[in-house]
Design a protein around this motif. Structure first.
Motif, PDB file in Angstrom:
ATOM      1  N   ILE A  20       0.970  -2.092   3.011  1.00 42.41           N
ATOM      2  CA  ILE A  20       2.182  -1.866   2.410  1.00 42.41           C
ATOM      3  C   ILE A  20       3.124  -1.005   3.493  1.00 42.41           C
ATOM      4  CG2 ILE A  20       3.352  -0.537   0.927  1.00 42.41           C
ATOM      5  CD1 ILE A  20       1.448  -0.406  -1.107  1.00 42.41           C
ATOM      6  N   VAL A  21       2.772  -0.213   3.972  1.00 42.86           N
ATOM      7  CA  VAL A  21       3.181   0.116   4.825  1.00 42.86           C
ATOM      8  C   VAL A  21       3.599  -0.781   6.714  1.00 42.86           C
ATOM      9  CG1 VAL A  21       3.204   1.901   7.212  1.00 42.86           C
ATOM     10  CG2 VAL A  21       2.207   2.418   4.639  1.00 42.86           C
ATOM     11  N   LEU A  22       2.471  -1.465   6.443  1.00 40.79           N
ATOM     12  CA  LEU A  22       2.999  -2.356   7.813  1.00 40.79           C
ATOM     13  C   LEU A  22       4.221  -3.780   7.720  1.00 40.79           C
ATOM     14  CD1 LEU A  22      -0.578  -3.336   8.771  1.00 40.79           C
ATOM     15  CD2 LEU A  22       0.919  -2.665  10.533  1.00 40.79           C
ATOM     16  N   TRP A  23       4.032  -3.295   5.780  1.00 42.58           N
ATOM     17  CA  TRP A  23       4.792  -4.791   5.677  1.00 42.58           C
ATOM     18  C   TRP A  23       6.442  -3.721   5.695  1.00 42.58           C
ATOM     19  CZ3 TRP A  23       9.257  -5.099   1.959  1.00 42.58           C
ATOM     20  CH2 TRP A  23       9.526  -5.519   1.757  1.00 42.58           C
ATOM     21  N   PHE A  24       7.141  -3.000   5.042  1.00 37.82           N
ATOM     22  CA  PHE A  24       7.602  -1.663   6.133  1.00 37.82           C
ATOM     23  C   PHE A  24       8.328  -1.669   7.212  1.00 37.82           C
ATOM     24  CE2 PHE A  24       7.463  -0.065   1.206  1.00 37.82           C
ATOM     25  CZ  PHE A  24       8.816  -0.650   0.375  1.00 37.82           C
ATOM     26  N   ILE A  25       7.269  -2.021   7.774  1.00 36.93           N
ATOM     27  CA  ILE A  25       7.364  -1.987   9.065  1.00 36.93           C
ATOM     28  C   ILE A  25       7.991  -3.456   9.586  1.00 36.93           C
ATOM     29  CG2 ILE A  25       6.037  -2.185  11.885  1.00 36.93           C
ATOM     30  CD1 ILE A  25       5.086   0.497  10.535  1.00 36.93           C
ATOM     31  N   LEU A  26       6.975  -4.434   9.070  1.00 35.88           N
ATOM     32  CA  LEU A  26       7.387  -5.880   9.664  1.00 35.88           C
ATOM     33  C   LEU A  26       8.708  -5.997   9.297  1.00 35.88           C
ATOM     34  CD1 LEU A  26       6.200  -8.823   9.913  1.00 35.88           C
ATOM     35  CD2 LEU A  26       5.708  -9.333   7.884  1.00 35.88           C
ATOM     36  N   VAL A  27       9.645  -5.395   7.376  1.00 37.22           N
ATOM     37  CA  VAL A  27      10.482  -6.658   7.253  1.00 37.22           C
ATOM     38  C   VAL A  27      11.747  -5.531   7.770  1.00 37.22           C
ATOM     39  CG1 VAL A  27      12.260  -6.459   4.722  1.00 37.22           C
ATOM     40  CG2 VAL A  27       9.680  -7.110   5.266  1.00 37.22           C
ATOM     41  N   PHE A  28      11.673  -3.836   8.175  1.00 37.62           N
ATOM     42  CA  PHE A  28      12.842  -3.373   8.262  1.00 37.62           C
ATOM     43  C   PHE A  28      12.786  -1.967  10.248  1.00 37.62           C
ATOM     44  CE2 PHE A  28      11.939  -3.036   3.410  1.00 37.62           C
ATOM     45  CZ  PHE A  28      12.952  -3.655   2.957  1.00 37.62           C
ATOM     46  N   LEU A  47       2.282 -10.237   1.327  1.00 36.21           N
ATOM     47  CA  LEU A  47       1.140  -9.294   1.925  1.00 36.21           C
ATOM     48  C   LEU A  47       1.125  -7.688   0.627  1.00 36.21           C
ATOM     49  CD1 LEU A  47       2.466  -9.975   5.755  1.00 36.21           C
ATOM     50  CD2 LEU A  47       0.289 -10.327   4.615  1.00 36.21           C
ATOM     51  N   PHE A  48       3.251  -8.281   0.582  1.00 29.92           N
ATOM     52  CA  PHE A  48       2.969  -6.441   0.143  1.00 29.92           C
ATOM     53  C   PHE A  48       2.487  -6.688  -1.260  1.00 29.92           C
ATOM     54  CE2 PHE A  48       5.606  -3.860  -2.863  1.00 29.92           C
ATOM     55  CZ  PHE A  48       5.498  -2.594  -2.225  1.00 29.92           C
ATOM     56  N   LEU A  49       2.709  -7.538  -2.661  1.00 33.27           N
ATOM     57  CA  LEU A  49       2.317  -8.158  -3.634  1.00 33.27           C
ATOM     58  C   LEU A  49       0.177  -7.670  -3.989  1.00 33.27           C
ATOM     59  CD1 LEU A  49       4.442 -10.075  -5.459  1.00 33.27           C
ATOM     60  CD2 LEU A  49       4.904  -7.141  -5.281  1.00 33.27           C
ATOM     61  N   PRO A  50      -0.419  -8.481  -3.109  1.00 32.46           N
ATOM     62  CA  PRO A  50      -1.327  -8.772  -2.857  1.00 32.46           C
ATOM     63  C   PRO A  50      -2.717  -7.250  -2.566  1.00 32.46           C
ATOM     64  CG  PRO A  50      -0.648 -10.073  -1.582  1.00 32.46           C
ATOM     65  CD  PRO A  50       0.433  -9.811  -1.939  1.00 32.46           C
ATOM     66  N   ALA A  51      -1.079  -6.188  -1.460  1.00 31.21           N
ATOM     67  CA  ALA A  51      -1.442  -4.936  -1.460  1.00 31.21           C
ATOM     68  C   ALA A  51      -1.014  -4.045  -2.571  1.00 31.21           C
ATOM     69  CB  ALA A  51      -0.688  -4.310   0.133  1.00 31.21           C
ATOM     70  N   CYS A  52      -0.705  -3.958  -3.130  1.00 28.49           N
ATOM     71  CA  CYS A  52       0.021  -3.175  -4.222  1.00 28.49           C
ATOM     72  C   CYS A  52      -1.317  -3.778  -5.368  1.00 28.49           C
ATOM     73  CB  CYS A  52       1.172  -3.380  -5.480  1.00 28.49           C
ATOM     74  SG  CYS A  52       2.159  -3.296  -4.312  1.00 28.49           S
ATOM     75  N   LEU A  53      -1.807  -4.833  -5.494  1.00 29.62           N
ATOM     76  CA  LEU A  53      -3.245  -5.649  -6.090  1.00 29.62           C
ATOM     77  C   LEU A  53      -4.239  -4.604  -5.616  1.00 29.62           C
ATOM     78  CD1 LEU A  53      -3.279  -6.689  -8.578  1.00 29.62           C
ATOM     79  CD2 LEU A  53      -4.084  -8.777  -6.712  1.00 29.62           C
ATOM     80  N   ALA A  54      -4.199  -4.583  -4.357  1.00 30.95           N
ATOM     81  CA  ALA A  54      -5.767  -4.235  -4.095  1.00 30.95           C
ATOM     82  C   ALA A  54      -5.634  -2.368  -4.452  1.00 30.95           C
ATOM     83  CB  ALA A  54      -5.321  -4.199  -2.484  1.00 30.95           C
TER      84      ALA A  54
END
Length: 129
Positions: A20-28, A47-54
């Motif tokens: 989730i943190v990596l996704w925020f870095i990737l996007v923003f 990436l983000f939704l599977p991370a939330c699911l995990a």
């Protein structure tokens, strides 16, 4: 619950949070690309939704969902794993989903086998009396 089981849960939670943190870095705050909304939706879904699911599945001990998160995130995680930069960690976190699933699964099977063994021992001891 065994220590191995708890380790699997914690590993899944940490892997999800790191993704989730990596996704925020990737996007923003992507240091490798100019700001834009190009990959936001695709990476959110892959990436983000599977991370939330995990993370959710590790918290709620739903191991099947952890395996689904791994399979869901695998294609794009493998892609970014082979790119230069910090986003190769997506590949590692995806593999950690699988590793967490295996640890939890094996831990549960070991616990079941111990219960079966104890039941068979107690049954054999009561039959001898």
């Amino acid at each position: 619950m065994s220590k191995i089981y708890k380790f699997g849960q914690v590993l899944g939670i940490i892997a999800g949070i790191v993704s989730i943190v990596l996704w925020f870095i990737l996007v923003f705050a992507n240091p490798y690309a100019p700001p834009g909304n190009g990959p936001i939706i695709t990476t959110f879904v892959m990436l983000f939704l599977p991370a939330c699911l995990a993370t959710y599945s590790s918290l709620k001990s739903k191991q099947a969902l952890l395996l689904i998160a791994f399979i869901w995130s695998l294609p794009i995680s493998l892609y970014v794993y082979f790119t230069p930069g910090i986003f190769f960690f997506f590949g590692i976190t995806s593999l950690l989903y699988l590793f967490s699933y295996v640890i939890i699964f094996v831990s549960q099977k070991i616990t079941e086998m111990k219960k079966i063994r104890q039941n068979s021992i107690s049954i054999s001891n009561t039959g001898k009396k």
